[in-house]
Write an enzyme that holds these catalytic residues in place. Structure first.
Site, PDB file in Angstrom:
ATOM      1  N   ASP A 171       0.878  -1.179   0.000  1.00 38.14           N
ATOM      2  CA  ASP A 171       0.000   0.000   0.000  1.00 38.14           C
ATOM      3  C   ASP A 171       0.911   1.224   0.000  1.00 38.14           C
ATOM      4  OD1 ASP A 171      -1.689   2.162   0.594  1.00 38.14           O
ATOM      5  OD2 ASP A 171      -3.061   0.896   1.730  1.00 38.14           O
ATOM      6  N   CYS A 230     -12.498  -9.312  -2.565  1.00 34.12           N
ATOM      7  CA  CYS A 230     -13.788  -8.892  -1.993  1.00 34.12           C
ATOM      8  C   CYS A 230     -13.856  -7.373  -2.069  1.00 34.12           C
ATOM      9  CB  CYS A 230     -13.901  -9.340  -0.540  1.00 34.12           C
ATOM     10  SG  CYS A 230     -14.254 -11.079  -0.362  1.00 34.12           S
ATOM     11  N   ALA A 231     -13.116  -6.771  -3.011  1.00 31.38           N
ATOM     12  CA  ALA A 231     -13.082  -5.298  -3.089  1.00 31.38           C
ATOM     13  C   ALA A 231     -13.976  -4.812  -4.230  1.00 31.38           C
ATOM     14  CB  ALA A 231     -11.657  -4.823  -3.267  1.00 31.38           C
ATOM     15  N   ARG A 232     -13.464  -4.785  -5.441  1.00 27.79           N
ATOM     16  CA  ARG A 232     -14.260  -4.352  -6.598  1.00 27.79           C
ATOM     17  C   ARG A 232     -13.867  -5.195  -7.806  1.00 27.79           C
ATOM     18  NH1 ARG A 232     -17.600  -2.775  -4.010  1.00 27.79           N
ATOM     19  NH2 ARG A 232     -18.338  -0.689  -3.537  1.00 27.79           N
ATOM     20  N   ASP A 256     -15.856 -12.167  -4.686  1.00 29.42           N
ATOM     21  CA  ASP A 256     -17.189 -11.716  -4.270  1.00 29.42           C
ATOM     22  C   ASP A 256     -17.691 -10.652  -5.247  1.00 29.42           C
ATOM     23  OD1 ASP A 256     -19.394 -11.530  -2.343  1.00 29.42           O
ATOM     24  OD2 ASP A 256     -18.622  -9.503  -1.940  1.00 29.42           O
ATOM     25  N   GLU A 261     -21.502  -7.591 -13.199  1.00 28.48           N
ATOM     26  CA  GLU A 261     -22.328  -8.181 -12.137  1.00 28.48           C
ATOM     27  C   GLU A 261     -23.792  -8.167 -12.526  1.00 28.48           C
ATOM     28  OE1 GLU A 261     -21.451  -6.667  -8.222  1.00 28.48           O
ATOM     29  OE2 GLU A 261     -19.331  -7.133  -8.430  1.00 28.48           O
ATOM     30  N   HIS A 279     -21.499 -10.918  -4.391  1.00 26.34           N
ATOM     31  CA  HIS A 279     -21.323  -9.570  -3.817  1.00 26.34           C
ATOM     32  C   HIS A 279     -22.067  -9.430  -2.484  1.00 26.34           C
ATOM     33  CE1 HIS A 279     -20.213  -5.221  -5.067  1.00 26.34           C
ATOM     34  NE2 HIS A 279     -20.138  -5.358  -3.765  1.00 26.34           N
ATOM     35  N   ILE A 280     -21.739 -10.361  -1.577  1.00 26.76           N
ATOM     36  CA  ILE A 280     -22.430 -10.370  -0.273  1.00 26.76           C
ATOM     37  C   ILE A 280     -21.467 -10.097   0.880  1.00 26.76           C
ATOM     38  CG2 ILE A 280     -24.361 -11.900  -0.881  1.00 26.76           C
ATOM     39  CD1 ILE A 280     -22.523 -14.204   0.384  1.00 26.76           C
ATOM     40  N   ALA A 282     -20.489  -7.582   2.258  1.00 30.76           N
ATOM     41  CA  ALA A 282     -20.896  -6.542   3.216  1.00 30.76           C
ATOM     42  C   ALA A 282     -22.260  -6.828   3.826  1.00 30.76           C
ATOM     43  CB  ALA A 282     -20.917  -5.190   2.517  1.00 30.76           C
TER      44      ALA A 282
HETATM   45  P1  NAD Z   1     -10.092   2.270   2.301  1.00 31.22           P
HETATM   46  O1  NAD Z   1     -10.180   3.509   1.532  1.00 31.22           O
HETATM   47  O2  NAD Z   1     -10.201   2.318   3.795  1.00 31.22           O
HETATM   48  O3  NAD Z   1      -8.724   1.521   1.955  1.00 31.22           O
HETATM   49  C1  NAD Z   1      -8.210   1.414   0.661  1.00 31.22           C
HETATM   50  C2  NAD Z   1      -6.704   1.303   0.780  1.00 31.22           C
HETATM   51  O4  NAD Z   1      -6.184   1.062  -0.521  1.00 31.22           O
HETATM   52  C3  NAD Z   1      -6.039   2.548   1.310  1.00 31.22           C
HETATM   53  O5  NAD Z   1      -5.195   2.255   2.404  1.00 31.22           O
HETATM   54  C4  NAD Z   1      -5.230   3.059   0.113  1.00 31.22           C
HETATM   55  O6  NAD Z   1      -4.039   3.664   0.523  1.00 31.22           O
HETATM   56  C5  NAD Z   1      -4.977   1.787  -0.649  1.00 31.22           C
HETATM   57  N1  NAD Z   1      -4.693   2.004  -2.057  1.00 31.22           N
HETATM   58  C6  NAD Z   1      -5.256   2.894  -2.912  1.00 31.22           C
HETATM   59  N2  NAD Z   1      -4.706   2.753  -4.138  1.00 31.22           N
HETATM   60  C7  NAD Z   1      -3.787   1.774  -4.046  1.00 31.22           C
HETATM   61  C8  NAD Z   1      -2.899   1.182  -4.985  1.00 31.22           C
HETATM   62  N3  NAD Z   1      -2.850   1.582  -6.237  1.00 31.22           N
HETATM   63  N4  NAD Z   1      -2.107   0.192  -4.550  1.00 31.22           N
HETATM   64  C9  NAD Z   1      -2.148  -0.245  -3.278  1.00 31.22           C
HETATM   65  N5  NAD Z   1      -2.956   0.292  -2.337  1.00 31.22           N
HETATM   66  C10 NAD Z   1      -3.769   1.285  -2.721  1.00 31.22           C
HETATM   67  O7  NAD Z   1     -11.192   1.301   1.701  1.00 31.22           O
HETATM   68  P2  NAD Z   1     -11.921   0.084   2.401  1.00 31.22           P
HETATM   69  O8  NAD Z   1     -13.130   0.570   3.117  1.00 31.22           O
HETATM   70  O9  NAD Z   1     -10.945  -0.760   3.133  1.00 31.22           O
HETATM   71  O10 NAD Z   1     -12.458  -0.694   1.101  1.00 31.22           O
HETATM   72  C11 NAD Z   1     -11.570  -1.479   0.318  1.00 31.22           C
HETATM   73  C12 NAD Z   1     -12.295  -1.996  -0.899  1.00 31.22           C
HETATM   74  O11 NAD Z   1     -13.385  -2.827  -0.508  1.00 31.22           O
HETATM   75  C13 NAD Z   1     -12.896  -0.930  -1.797  1.00 31.22           C
HETATM   76  O12 NAD Z   1     -12.712  -1.297  -3.137  1.00 31.22           O
HETATM   77  C14 NAD Z   1     -14.375  -1.002  -1.474  1.00 31.22           C
HETATM   78  O13 NAD Z   1     -15.153  -0.538  -2.534  1.00 31.22           O
HETATM   79  C15 NAD Z   1     -14.521  -2.474  -1.270  1.00 31.22           C
HETATM   80  N6  NAD Z   1     -15.735  -2.888  -0.546  1.00 31.22           N
HETATM   81  C16 NAD Z   1     -16.371  -4.009  -1.003  1.00 31.22           C
HETATM   82  C17 NAD Z   1     -17.524  -4.436  -0.373  1.00 31.22           C
HETATM   83  C18 NAD Z   1     -18.244  -5.665  -0.856  1.00 31.22           C
HETATM   84  O14 NAD Z   1     -19.447  -5.756  -0.674  1.00 31.22           O
HETATM   85  N7  NAD Z   1     -17.575  -6.620  -1.454  1.00 31.22           N
HETATM   86  C19 NAD Z   1     -18.025  -3.702   0.713  1.00 31.22           C
HETATM   87  C20 NAD Z   1     -17.328  -2.602   1.183  1.00 31.22           C
HETATM   88  C21 NAD Z   1     -16.163  -2.184   0.537  1.00 31.22           C
END
Ligand code: NAD
Length: 526
Positions: A171, A230-232, A256, A261, A279-280, A282
């Site tokens: 990160d 589980c991010a995007r 996820d 989607e 996509h569950i 959360a």
């Molecule tokens: P956050 O903003 O708290 O953390 C994101 C982290 O990624 C930060 O520390 C940032 O410094 C780092 N980052 C940004 N660009 C980067 C890169 N190029 N390389 C490495 N690190 C990088 O976000 P979060 O709340 O922890 O959410 C993380 C992910 O989870 C997001 O994509 C969010 O959309 C996703 N999410 C998914 C669900 C789901 O239902 N699956 C639910 C909530 C969040």
């Protein structure tokens, strides 16, 4: 506070509604249509939505007194943030409400991959007993690689450390200390990919992170590696993931979220070494409850005039920075009011320089917005506030710049505002000790309080002029309470700042300007 009205337009947890009841009149209508919403939105101070209700520009423009749009959850695709910003309406969400929930889902997928739980379950239900096929792996002693250590990534680290894993983190936006605090080591992406047994991505989807994990990255991974997203969707390239999984280049994966989607006819569906959830990550009742409570409290904060934590269209200050900056709010407002009244014609550019201690603060932008609010509010019919100040200035073609300087001209702190307008440039400098004070006007040293009415006169530094000005004011019944003069050189141009007890009207200004050797006269009400 009693007169505030909140509309809950999508179903949210009851705890959030309860939280609001002591602070506002709460109307719950979770089946409200677009047409109904258009009609009633003008009566509400706040609206709380999830994803069903679309808060479009049309809705925002029909709102008369809306102060805040709150999303009880994370994604805000259903809210026109640009339109809200233009109208000075805050948009808040509850990003932290799902962190633990998503982290737990991630850990669940990782355990299921390591111990083949989901396919073992399927096999038993098919009447089979394939014990050898489901030989698993322990997580204990293995290396975890977390890509993105924000809210969710750090929760994953702490949970998997408890399983005896070593944690590597990639990160570029966090410090080694922050990682060390939760027992993780910062490495570059290549090191992480080469050394991790289990990888999980928790970054936002941005141009930088799109396809962050594609063929070249799979090529660096260990044979036994697992990867989870589980991010995007789109952070891992699905085509390349399929290739890596189907050729057993890596051991397994869990998703996820998907590039599309719901995913349609994905080749991944045929593989046993991938776990797919819809996509569950959360979706837990606790996350929904927390989201409702968090946004209810954000709405209450806005009603009390306090700054909410998760504003998406205004700079958010952490409590420490907020305490540092707060005393300067009044100074920024007063300097804004002052400079507007001394401006000569259409404002073109405003430059704000933060000097001394102020230059060391992490964020000063809120002060620039405070100042802009004062500059723009008196000249516009639309209300200007901290949310829309910057966008309104931009819309009106005013260039706003900010600078920092460690030297504060002998003071501990100093704010300098320079304004370029059609008729010429003006500047003012102020400090804050116990009260805000103006210490420089157009380059002339002064020492004036920021209360009451002030007359600023530029004149030629000759004997008798001060008397002439005093007499003229006397003729109009204007009493001088205090007077200060500033000059750069003997006999050159000088400035006189008079604190007066009465309002100085346009007629008086006109007469002062007729006096010989008086170059300029401006009245300022602070
Ligand atoms: P956050 O903003 O708290 O953390 C994101 C982290 O990624 C930060 O520390 C940032 O410094 C780092 N980052 C940004 N660009 C980067 C890169 N190029 N390389 C490495 N690190 C990088 O976000 P979060 O709340 O922890 O959410 C993380 C992910 O989870 C997001 O994509 C969010 O959309 C996703 N999410 C998914 C669900 C789901 O239902 N699956 C639910 C909530 C969040």
């Amino acid at each position: 506070m009693d007169s505030m009205k909140v509309l809950i337009a999508d179903s949210i947890n009851e705890k959030g509604i309860d939280e609001l009841k002591d602070a506002a009149e709460v109307v719950v209508n979770t089946s409200i249509t677009k047409e109904e919403l258009l009609k009633v939105i003008k009566d509400f101070d706040a609206i709380i939505v999830r994803s069903r209700t679309k808060v479009t520009r049309e809705i925002i423009e029909a709102a008369d007194k809306l102060k805040i749009i709150a999303r009880a959850g994370v994604g805000v695709d259903n809210i026109d943030i640009g339109a809200a910003t233009e109208h000075g309406i805050m948009v808040v969400n509850a990003p932290e409400s799902t962190s633990v929930t998503v982290a737990e889902h991630t850990v669940g997928i990782i355990l299921s991959l390591a111990r083949k739980i989901s396919i073992a379950d399927k096999s038993v239900k098919e009447g089979k007993w394939e014990k050898k096929k489901f030989m698993g792996l322990e997580l204990n002693g293995k290396t975890l690689g977390v890509i993105g250590m924000g809210r969710i990534g750090s929760q994953v680290v702490t949970r998997l450390k408890a399983f005896g894993m070593e944690a590597l983190v990639y990160d570029p936006y966090i410090t080694e200390e922050a990682a060390a605090e939760i027992g993780a080591t910062i490495v570059d992406l290549e090191t992480l990919l080469k050394n991790s047994d289990v990888m999980t991505v928790h970054v936002p989807l941005t141009p930088e992170t799109k396809y962050l994990i594609s063929k070249p990255q799979f090529d660096l991974m260990k044979e036994n590696a697992f990867i989870v997203n589980c991010a995007r969707g789109g952070i891992i390239k699905e085509e390349d993931l399929y290739e890596a999984l189907s050729t057993n280049q890596i051991r397994g994966a869990g998703l996820d979220v998907y590039e599309e989607e719901p995913p349609k006819n994905s080749p991944l569906f045929e593989l046993d070494n991938v776990i797919l959830t819809p996509h569950i990550a959360a979706s837990t009742s606790e996350a929904q409850r927390d989201a409702a409570i968090i946004v209810a409290n954000e709405v209450k904060k806005v009603f009390r005039g306090e700054a909410p934590k998760n504003v998406l269209n205004m700079p958010v200050l952490d409590p420490e920075t907020f305490q540092q900056v707060k005393p300067y709010f009044k100074l920024a407002e007063k300097l804004g009011t002052f400079i507007l009244q001394t401006a000569k014609g259409n404002i073109k550019e405003i430059n704000v320089t933060y000097c001394g201690d102020l230059s060391k603060f992490r964020k000063q932008e809120i002060l620039t917005r405070m100042m802009l609010k004062e500059v723009l509010n008196p000249v516009l019919t639309e209300p200007v506030n901290l949310v829309n100040a910057n966008s309104i200035a931009k819309k009106r073609g005013i260039i706003v710049t900010e600078g920092k300087r460690s030297d504060a001209e002998g003071f501990k702190n100093l704010v300098k505002i320079e304004m370029k307008s059609e008729g010429g440039d003006v500047s003012v400098e102020g400090i804050f000790t116990r009260e805000p004070k103006i210490v420089m006007i157009n380059g002339y040293k002064v020492d004036v309080e920021t209360e009451g009415t002030m007359l600023i006169v530029n004149y030629k530094d000759l004997p008798g002029i001060i008397g002439l000005i005093g007499t003229k004011l006397g003729e109009h019944g204007i009493n001088i309470a205090k007077m200060q003069v500033g000059r750069k050189e003997l006999g050159g141009e000088a400035v006189m700042v008079l604190k007066v007890d009465q309002i100085v009207g346009k007629e008086v200004i006109k007469e002062l300007l007729k006096l010989e050797n008086v170059y300029d006269a401006v009245a300022v009400n602070l």
